[in-house]
Motif scaffolding. Structure first.
Motif, PDB file in Angstrom:
ATOM      1  N   ALA A 181      19.474  16.779   7.109  1.00 45.80           N
ATOM      2  CA  ALA A 181      18.682  16.120   6.071  1.00 45.80           C
ATOM      3  C   ALA A 181      19.170  16.559   4.689  1.00 45.80           C
ATOM      4  O   ALA A 181      19.556  17.713   4.491  1.00 45.80           O
ATOM      5  N   VAL A 182      19.147  15.624   3.763  1.00 45.56           N
ATOM      6  CA  VAL A 182      19.601  15.893   2.397  1.00 45.56           C
ATOM      7  C   VAL A 182      18.510  15.519   1.413  1.00 45.56           C
ATOM      8  O   VAL A 182      17.673  14.664   1.697  1.00 45.56           O
ATOM      9  N   GLN A 183      18.530  16.163   0.253  1.00 46.51           N
ATOM     10  CA  GLN A 183      17.575  15.804  -0.789  1.00 46.51           C
ATOM     11  C   GLN A 183      18.118  14.607  -1.560  1.00 46.51           C
ATOM     12  O   GLN A 183      19.229  14.661  -2.090  1.00 46.51           O
ATOM     13  N   PRO A 184      17.347  13.522  -1.625  1.00 48.14           N
ATOM     14  CA  PRO A 184      17.798  12.355  -2.381  1.00 48.14           C
ATOM     15  C   PRO A 184      17.697  12.605  -3.879  1.00 48.14           C
ATOM     16  O   PRO A 184      16.897  13.423  -4.340  1.00 48.14           O
ATOM     17  N   THR A 185      18.494  11.875  -4.614  1.00 45.27           N
ATOM     18  CA  THR A 185      18.416  11.938  -6.069  1.00 45.27           C
ATOM     19  C   THR A 185      17.248  11.074  -6.541  1.00 45.27           C
ATOM     20  O   THR A 185      16.732  10.238  -5.781  1.00 45.27           O
ATOM     21  N   LEU A 186      16.885  11.242  -7.772  1.00 45.56           N
ATOM     22  CA  LEU A 186      15.848  10.396  -8.356  1.00 45.56           C
ATOM     23  C   LEU A 186      16.255   8.927  -8.257  1.00 45.56           C
ATOM     24  O   LEU A 186      15.439   8.064  -7.925  1.00 45.56           O
ATOM     25  N   GLN A 187      17.522   8.637  -8.511  1.00 46.31           N
ATOM     26  CA  GLN A 187      18.007   7.257  -8.431  1.00 46.31           C
ATOM     27  C   GLN A 187      17.875   6.695  -7.013  1.00 46.31           C
ATOM     28  O   GLN A 187      17.558   5.528  -6.834  1.00 46.31           O
ATOM     29  N   GLN A 188      18.091   7.530  -6.005  1.00 45.02           N
ATOM     30  CA  GLN A 188      17.945   7.067  -4.629  1.00 45.02           C
ATOM     31  C   GLN A 188      16.488   6.744  -4.304  1.00 45.02           C
ATOM     32  O   GLN A 188      16.210   5.754  -3.618  1.00 45.02           O
ATOM     33  N   TYR A 189      15.557   7.551  -4.802  1.00 45.06           N
ATOM     34  CA  TYR A 189      14.135   7.227  -4.626  1.00 45.06           C
ATOM     35  C   TYR A 189      13.828   5.875  -5.268  1.00 45.06           C
ATOM     36  O   TYR A 189      13.199   5.011  -4.655  1.00 45.06           O
ATOM     37  N   VAL A 190      14.270   5.704  -6.498  1.00 44.13           N
ATOM     38  CA  VAL A 190      13.997   4.466  -7.235  1.00 44.13           C
ATOM     39  C   VAL A 190      14.591   3.269  -6.504  1.00 44.13           C
ATOM     40  O   VAL A 190      13.943   2.229  -6.340  1.00 44.13           O
ATOM     41  N   GLU A 191      15.822   3.411  -6.045  1.00 41.61           N
ATOM     42  CA  GLU A 191      16.492   2.312  -5.340  1.00 41.61           C
ATOM     43  C   GLU A 191      15.756   1.956  -4.049  1.00 41.61           C
ATOM     44  O   GLU A 191      15.543   0.782  -3.746  1.00 41.61           O
ATOM     45  N   ALA A 192      15.356   2.953  -3.291  1.00 37.92           N
ATOM     46  CA  ALA A 192      14.635   2.702  -2.035  1.00 37.92           C
ATOM     47  C   ALA A 192      13.288   2.035  -2.309  1.00 37.92           C
ATOM     48  O   ALA A 192      12.896   1.093  -1.609  1.00 37.92           O
ATOM     49  N   GLU A 193      12.580   2.503  -3.321  1.00 41.23           N
ATOM     50  CA  GLU A 193      11.285   1.915  -3.665  1.00 41.23           C
ATOM     51  C   GLU A 193      11.453   0.473  -4.137  1.00 41.23           C
ATOM     52  O   GLU A 193      10.662  -0.402  -3.762  1.00 41.23           O
ATOM     53  N   ASP A 194      12.485   0.209  -4.924  1.00 37.11           N
ATOM     54  CA  ASP A 194      12.769  -1.167  -5.345  1.00 37.11           C
ATOM     55  C   ASP A 194      13.081  -2.048  -4.144  1.00 37.11           C
ATOM     56  O   ASP A 194      12.654  -3.205  -4.075  1.00 37.11           O
ATOM     57  N   ALA A 195      13.825  -1.508  -3.185  1.00 37.68           N
ATOM     58  CA  ALA A 195      14.161  -2.262  -1.978  1.00 37.68           C
ATOM     59  C   ALA A 195      12.903  -2.613  -1.192  1.00 37.68           C
ATOM     60  O   ALA A 195      12.758  -3.742  -0.706  1.00 37.68           O
ATOM     61  N   VAL A 196      11.976  -1.677  -1.087  1.00 39.12           N
ATOM     62  CA  VAL A 196      10.723  -1.940  -0.378  1.00 39.12           C
ATOM     63  C   VAL A 196       9.918  -3.011  -1.109  1.00 39.12           C
ATOM     64  O   VAL A 196       9.357  -3.915  -0.482  1.00 39.12           O
ATOM     65  N   ARG A 197       9.880  -2.944  -2.422  1.00 39.15           N
ATOM     66  CA  ARG A 197       9.153  -3.976  -3.191  1.00 39.15           C
ATOM     67  C   ARG A 197       9.784  -5.348  -2.981  1.00 39.15           C
ATOM     68  O   ARG A 197       9.090  -6.361  -2.874  1.00 39.15           O
ATOM     69  N   ARG A 198      11.100  -5.397  -2.919  1.00 41.10           N
ATOM     70  CA  ARG A 198      11.808  -6.671  -2.696  1.00 41.10           C
ATOM     71  C   ARG A 198      11.499  -7.210  -1.304  1.00 41.10           C
ATOM     72  O   ARG A 198      11.292  -8.406  -1.127  1.00 41.10           O
TER      73      ARG A 198
ATOM     74  N   ALA B 219       0.825  -1.207   0.000  1.00 36.45           N
ATOM     75  CA  ALA B 219       0.000   0.000   0.000  1.00 36.45           C
ATOM     76  C   ALA B 219       0.862   1.262   0.000  1.00 36.45           C
ATOM     77  O   ALA B 219       0.493   2.274  -0.603  1.00 36.45           O
ATOM     78  N   ALA B 220       2.007   1.203   0.654  1.00 35.25           N
ATOM     79  CA  ALA B 220       2.878   2.379   0.749  1.00 35.25           C
ATOM     80  C   ALA B 220       3.614   2.663  -0.545  1.00 35.25           C
ATOM     81  O   ALA B 220       3.691   3.813  -0.986  1.00 35.25           O
ATOM     82  N   VAL B 221       4.160   1.624  -1.135  1.00 37.55           N
ATOM     83  CA  VAL B 221       4.981   1.803  -2.344  1.00 37.55           C
ATOM     84  C   VAL B 221       4.387   0.963  -3.460  1.00 37.55           C
ATOM     85  O   VAL B 221       4.441  -0.264  -3.414  1.00 37.55           O
ATOM     86  N   GLY B 222       3.833   1.635  -4.427  1.00 38.45           N
ATOM     87  CA  GLY B 222       3.190   0.955  -5.544  1.00 38.45           C
ATOM     88  C   GLY B 222       4.171   0.587  -6.641  1.00 38.45           C
ATOM     89  O   GLY B 222       5.370   0.423  -6.410  1.00 38.45           O
ATOM     90  N   THR B 223       3.671   0.524  -7.833  1.00 39.71           N
ATOM     91  CA  THR B 223       4.484   0.170  -8.993  1.00 39.71           C
ATOM     92  C   THR B 223       5.464   1.302  -9.310  1.00 39.71           C
ATOM     93  O   THR B 223       5.232   2.448  -8.915  1.00 39.71           O
ATOM     94  N   PRO B 224       6.515   1.001 -10.048  1.00 36.58           N
ATOM     95  CA  PRO B 224       7.429   2.082 -10.445  1.00 36.58           C
ATOM     96  C   PRO B 224       6.701   3.216 -11.171  1.00 36.58           C
ATOM     97  O   PRO B 224       6.985   4.393 -10.929  1.00 36.58           O
TER      98      PRO B 224
END
Length: 136
Positions: free
Chosen positions: A108-125, A40-45
């Motif tokens: 606190a730092v602003q993540p890159t787009l790649q960091q968002y994608v990586e974190a979301e992929d990790a949650v899906r895994r 529910a928190a992290v959907g599809t890419p």
């Protein structure tokens, strides 16, 4: 982050496959609830990319919170697994989506787009691994 989660989930799947870890009914219940909450928190890419940075970060924090709450309800191998997962995802806690304005961000730092994608992929895994625990 993705690499650490991949190694962690691979280890969990190995333990389940070799029956080194046999989840209890309580483990399965907690794993199922956590998997549902992660989904529910992290959907599809595609659905994540459509969100603003603020919403993406909020959903990643929701996923982290769901894992922490699940961790509070278990012991043994599932607790160790969830604890390691939460630890791997802790960089999310240091991210910000809003501009700093006056420059004071408590580190606190602003993540890159790649960091968002990586974190979301990790949650899906993690979600997939938790679903595997339910059916083990």
């Amino acid at each position: 982050m993705r690499t650490v989660i991949e190694e962690l989930t691979d280890e969990a799947e190995r333990q389940l496959r070799h029956r080194t870890w046999v989840p209890t009914p309580a483990d399965r219940t907690v794993a199922e609830k956590a998997a549902t909450e992660l989904s529910a928190a992290v959907g599809t890419p595609q659905s994540q990319q459509a969100l603003s940075d603020v919403d993406r970060l909020a959903r990643l924090r929701e996923a982290l919170a769901a894992l922490a709450i699940a961790l509070a309800h278990v012991h043994g191998r599932l607790a160790w697994f969830l604890g390691a997962a939460v630890t791997a995802l802790t960089p999310i806690l240091h991210w910000r989506a809003l501009p700093s304005g006056d420059g004071l961000t408590f580190g606190a730092v602003q993540p890159t787009l790649q960091q968002y994608v990586e974190a979301e992929d990790a949650v899906r895994r993690l979600r997939a691994a938790l679903a595997g625990i339910v059916t083990a």
